[in-house]
Design an enzyme around this catalytic site. Sequence first.
Site, PDB file in Angstrom:
ATOM      1  N   SER A   1       0.876  -1.020   0.024  1.00  0.00           N
ATOM      2  CA  SER A   1      -0.057  -0.031  -0.089  1.00  0.00           C
ATOM      3  C   SER A   1       0.790   1.297   0.024  1.00  0.00           C
ATOM      4  O   SER A   1       1.694   1.440  -0.648  1.00  0.00           O
ATOM      5  CB  SER A   1      -0.947   0.028   1.311  1.00  0.00           C
ATOM      6  OG  SER A   1      -2.061   0.898   1.031  1.00  0.00           O
TER       7      SER A   1
ATOM      8  N   ASP B   1      -4.940  -2.769  -3.693  1.00  0.00           N
ATOM      9  CA  ASP B   1      -4.098  -2.656  -2.557  1.00  0.00           C
ATOM     10  C   ASP B   1      -3.633  -3.786  -1.834  1.00  0.00           C
ATOM     11  O   ASP B   1      -4.134  -4.839  -1.837  1.00  0.00           O
ATOM     12  CB  ASP B   1      -4.739  -1.949  -1.393  1.00  0.00           C
ATOM     13  CG  ASP B   1      -4.027  -1.389  -0.460  1.00  0.00           C
ATOM     14  OD1 ASP B   1      -3.240  -2.171   0.340  1.00  0.00           O
ATOM     15  OD2 ASP B   1      -3.785  -0.242  -0.204  1.00  0.00           O
TER      16      ASP B   1
END
Length: 375
Positions: A44, A208
């Site tokens: 992320s 993500d």
Amino acid sequence: MNKKLGLVMTGGGARAAYQVGVVRAIYELTNRKHNLFEVITGNSAGAINSTYLAANAENWDVATHNLTALWGRVKPENVFDLRTRTISELGLKWMSGTLLGGLTPKGSTANHLLDTAPLRKLAQREINFEDIIKNLKQGHLYGVSLSTTNYNSGSNVVFYQGHEKINDWSRSDRFSLRCDIKIDHLMASAAIPFFFPPVQIGQSFFGDGCIRQTTPLSPAIHLGADKIIGIGVRYPRPHEQVKHMALSPFQNPTIGQIAGVMLNAIFMDALEADVERMRRINELIAEGAHKELKSIPILMIKPSRDLGKMSADHVKELPQMLRYLLKGIGVAGNEGTDLLSYLAFDSSYTKPLVELGYDDTMKMKNEIVRFIDDV
């Protein structure tokens, strides 16, 4: 034999600024301009920091100084397209897809709330991805990886770049792919679900890395790290405080509060659980069990303050359009601060996080120096 020190940085949106303060402090404590961290992994927003550091690993003084400066001047418009037209178009597509369902034509609905084209431009301007190859060839770096989630298979896919001795690895829910890491890999790893757009790599779409990364220490181990420093972004609340909060009277939660809890679960629970698991394995090895395994020491650095609550003081600094959007999903006052902390890419918030990371690390000076000097 030279022991390789690994750095693991997971997600957290704007909270990733805390990681930068930590790494800068570690550099100042060791004064190792070269080969400080030879293995770097990120998920992320941690992928942004990881890629930047990997591309600048030839000089950790310059790398950490410049990355600190970058987070100290970031503004929401550097990350999101906050023009009224863009926000309105995405909002209408989102609503039409929700309300009209299958009646809407293909391609007319949205699967995200924010346009991150400015973040892509910022990353391309600040990161020379070709320098990762150079640092690997010159021995400043042994391996770097970014974790993503594939939206078709639901599996965790780790894109990595590193020494030829590193082999691919796979488990039932995750696997690795060797490649030259580029902007699409970074943007995919940092694509917060529902808020940031999925990113196409090859023929498939990715998001993500924290969504399906249940073992964030694993990539660093597979890349050859002999010791690992993990940087968390969760403030460790005492058990009694957590219990009191859970049983206290509380109003019906807003969408913003629910989203904040959901993102906390995605971004922060996995690292702490994996560190606990690793420490237990190390204890068993020290006791003589599992002699076929190698003990990998781990040092965890966590915030001394609640990063979510810190964001509440900075709502007024955000652009009006972003404040309007957040207020619409229940982020106002002290409500929804966890969600706000992921999206508050503003120097009024990120700069204090960098400073907190630096201060927290300096307070662990003796422990950190002992840990690293033993590499």
